[in-house]
Structure formats: C-alpha cells, structure tokens
Design a protein around this motif. Structure first.
Motif, mmCIF file in Angstrom:
data_model
loop_
_atom_site.group_PDB
_atom_site.id
_atom_site.type_symbol
_atom_site.label_atom_id
_atom_site.label_comp_id
_atom_site.label_asym_id
_atom_site.label_seq_id
_atom_site.Cartn_x
_atom_site.Cartn_y
_atom_site.Cartn_z
ATOM 1 N N MET A 60 -23.772 16.567 99.582
ATOM 2 C CA MET A 60 -23.649 15.126 99.357
ATOM 3 C C MET A 60 -25.017 14.463 99.420
ATOM 4 O O MET A 60 -25.855 14.802 100.260
ATOM 5 C CB MET A 60 -22.717 14.484 100.393
ATOM 6 N N THR A 61 -25.231 13.509 98.522
ATOM 7 C CA THR A 61 -26.475 12.746 98.457
ATOM 8 C C THR A 61 -26.146 11.266 98.408
ATOM 9 O O THR A 61 -25.266 10.846 97.629
ATOM 10 C CB THR A 61 -27.285 13.123 97.207
ATOM 11 N N LEU A 62 -26.818 10.472 99.256
ATOM 12 C CA LEU A 62 -26.618 9.025 99.257
ATOM 13 C C LEU A 62 -27.576 8.401 98.256
ATOM 14 O O LEU A 62 -28.789 8.314 98.497
ATOM 15 C CB LEU A 62 -26.852 8.457 100.657
ATOM 16 N N LYS A 63 -27.053 7.967 97.127
ATOM 17 C CA LYS A 63 -27.900 7.393 96.076
ATOM 18 C C LYS A 63 -28.314 5.962 96.440
ATOM 19 O O LYS A 63 -27.544 5.216 97.044
ATOM 20 C CB LYS A 63 -27.147 7.396 94.748
ATOM 21 N N THR A 102 -34.939 11.307 99.813
ATOM 22 C CA THR A 102 -33.510 11.133 99.561
ATOM 23 C C THR A 102 -32.701 11.640 100.744
ATOM 24 O O THR A 102 -33.019 12.668 101.337
ATOM 25 C CB THR A 102 -33.088 11.896 98.295
ATOM 26 N N LEU A 103 -31.648 10.897 101.078
ATOM 27 C CA LEU A 103 -30.746 11.317 102.146
ATOM 28 C C LEU A 103 -29.726 12.299 101.573
ATOM 29 O O LEU A 103 -28.965 11.955 100.665
ATOM 30 C CB LEU A 103 -30.034 10.105 102.738
ATOM 31 N N LYS A 104 -29.728 13.505 102.106
ATOM 32 C CA LYS A 104 -28.864 14.545 101.578
ATOM 33 C C LYS A 104 -28.428 15.464 102.719
ATOM 34 O O LYS A 104 -29.227 15.777 103.613
ATOM 35 C CB LYS A 104 -29.614 15.360 100.516
ATOM 36 N N PHE A 105 -27.169 15.907 102.683
ATOM 37 C CA PHE A 105 -26.704 16.842 103.703
ATOM 38 C C PHE A 105 -25.722 17.832 103.073
ATOM 39 O O PHE A 105 -25.161 17.596 101.999
ATOM 40 C CB PHE A 105 -26.050 16.112 104.886
ATOM 41 N N LYS A 106 -25.533 18.968 103.763
ATOM 42 C CA LYS A 106 -24.646 20.041 103.308
ATOM 43 C C LYS A 106 -23.634 20.337 104.408
ATOM 44 O O LYS A 106 -24.001 20.513 105.566
ATOM 45 C CB LYS A 106 -25.447 21.292 102.973
ATOM 46 N N ALA A 107 -22.368 20.382 104.021
ATOM 47 C CA ALA A 107 -21.295 20.734 104.954
ATOM 48 C C ALA A 107 -20.654 22.038 104.494
ATOM 49 O O ALA A 107 -20.418 22.239 103.295
ATOM 50 C CB ALA A 107 -20.259 19.624 105.019
#
Length: 300
Positions: A60-63, A102-107
C-alpha cells in the motif's frame, strides 16, 4: 484538535484577536480511517497441496502524502479470525518500505492449509483400497479360481482410484508441476497394477509346474529310482541300456529340472508379493509424509 502548546493572542497593536496560533511540532493531527477491501492473492506453493504454506502480500502507498508532513504508525489492532476457510492464519507481518519521500508499507499474512479434511476424504480411502489390494497377494493365485478373484478385485480397485484421481485433479487449479496429492493418487493407482502383474507371473509359473507334473506322472512317479534324478546310468556287468530307456530317463531329468526351476521361481515371486511389496510401499508412505511436512518446508 486539542491545544497542547503555548500560543500567542496579541498582534503588533497589542489588540486581542480571536485567532489561536499553535506551534505545529507540539500539535500533531492524527487521521484515522477504516477500509474494507477484497484481496486476491497468488499462491505460489500450490504444487505442495494439501501441505502448502502460502503468503498473501499487500503493498500500500499513500498518494499525495509526504514523509515531511506525515508518518506511519504500523500497528495491528485487529488480526481477524485465526481460521480463514481452508487455511489457518499463522502470523501477520507489517513493515514500512523505504521509497524516497513516499509513504509505503507491506503487509504479509502467512497461511497454512488445514489438512484434516483432505486426509479423511482422500488419503484414508485410498490407503484402505491399497491395503485391500495387498491382501489379494495372499491368495493362492496359482489356482485358476483364486487368480480370477485377484484380477477382478484389483481391476475394481484401479477403477475406483482412477475416479478419485480424476475428481481431485479437476477440482484443483492447473499448475506447471505435479501436485503432492497427485503423486499419492498415482502411487495408489500403480500398486494394484503391480499386484496384477506379480500374480500373473505366479499363475503362469504355477501352470508350468502343473504341466511338468502331469508329464512326470505319465512317465513315472517323481523320485522312483535314481535314474529320474540323475543323468543316464552307465551300463555295468555287461548290462545294456536300450535307447527308449535312455530317452525316457533324459526327458524325466529335464522335466525334473524344469519343475524345480518353476517351483523356485514361484517361491521368490511369493516373497516379493508377500513381503517386499508392502515394505516398499510403507517406505514410500514414510518418505512421502516426511518430505511433505518437513523437508520441503526447509528449502522454501
């Protein structure tokens, strides 16, 4: 938004204004949203079915959001149910992914398939059919009546196993490699075929023994006189052996050799069918489940 720091209410003319000015570093704004999404995961370990362990990933990336003005608080508040249909949720893993500003995370969700229903529906019935197939090896297939029973039972077993194999194979997604459950079903299908072949050899060897025994019974009882077990005796004390007696003794000797050879072959074939075949199959079962549950998981 609540006040957390000191603020100033005066302008240059020392007049009170109705604007509260806060220091941004002391007054963060927390935005909380709840999203419910339907996800589709690619399962890469399906060829180990039903012993596969799958990983479902979500990126997920917060655009429109910059790291300068916001940060991620990665905490799992609700992990959901531990049982997901045919899978067990072993653990969750959430990590932030560095990608510039960029704010991005992986679950990741780690899943293990529940094998109890598959064992009851597939493995146990096929194992019982294989045991029935092995039980036919202990019938005396040298006799025509028992040999017919052996062939009929094993052909029926192969038909049932072929139906199970087809139904299981068509119900699973197509993969480039053969699945573990298909290896099991194919081995179960090969076993009654091997039983038919080994009993066919025993039956043919038994027929050869019967034919030789009938011939010897016409010539004379087995073992009556030394000449039936050895080569033609040499004449002594002036005695002469006629040509007909010599040819009869020679035929009897050859028949005895054929009878003993067929009896020995039948004995070793029965050792293979009674002891060696079940031992090989038990070894296959042990190796199969060791590989499926331990060895294959260590090399992922």
């Amino acid at each position: 938004m609540r006040k957390k720091g000191n603020f100033s209410t005066f302008n240059e003319k020392d007049e009170t204004i109705r604007v509260h000015i806060y220091d941004g570093s002391q007054n963060p704004i927390v935005m909380s949203t709840t999203e419910q999404m339907e996800l589709f995961c690619n399962f890469d370990d399906l060829y180990h079915y039903p012993f596969d362990d799958e990983i479902c990933s979500l990126d997920m990336t917060l655009k429109g959001t910059d790291k300068t003005f916001a940060s991620l608080d990665l905490r799992l508040i609700d992990k959901g149910p531990a049982n997901a249909s045919y899978y067990l949720v072993r653990k969750w893993e959430v990590v932030e992914v560095t990608s510039g500003r960029t704010l991005k995370f992986k679950a990741k969700v780690f899943l293990s398939r529940r094998t109890s229903m598959t064992v009851v529906a597939i493995y146990l019935p096929t194992l019982l059919l294989t045991i029935i197939s092995q039980a036919t090896n202990y019938l005396n297939s040298e006799e025509q009546s028992y040999f017919g029973i052996v062939v009929k039972l094993n052909i029926s077993t192969m038909l049932v196993l072929a139906i199970i194999y087809r139904s299981v194979s068509t119900s699973l997604p197509v993969t480039m490699r053969i699945k573990m459950v298909e290896v099991w079903l194919l081995s179960s299908l090969v076993y009654p075929f091997a039983v038919i072949l080994i009993n066919l050899l025993i039956h043919n060897t038994g027929l050869k023994k019967v034919r030789v025994d009938k011939f010897i019974s016409k010539v004379g009882p087995i073992g009556t006189g030394l000449h039936t077990l050895t080569s033609i005796e040499q004449p002594t004390n002036g005695e002469k052996t006629t040509e007909s007696d010599a040819s009869s003794d020679d035929r009897t000797s050859r028949c005895m050799a054929l009878y003993l050879e067929a009896n020995s072959k039948c004995y070793y074939l029965k050792i293979v069918s009674h002891y060696l075949m079940p031992l090989i199959y038990v070894g296959f079962i042990v190796a199969y489940f060791l590989y499926a549950n331990f060895i294959s998981k260590q090399y992922k």
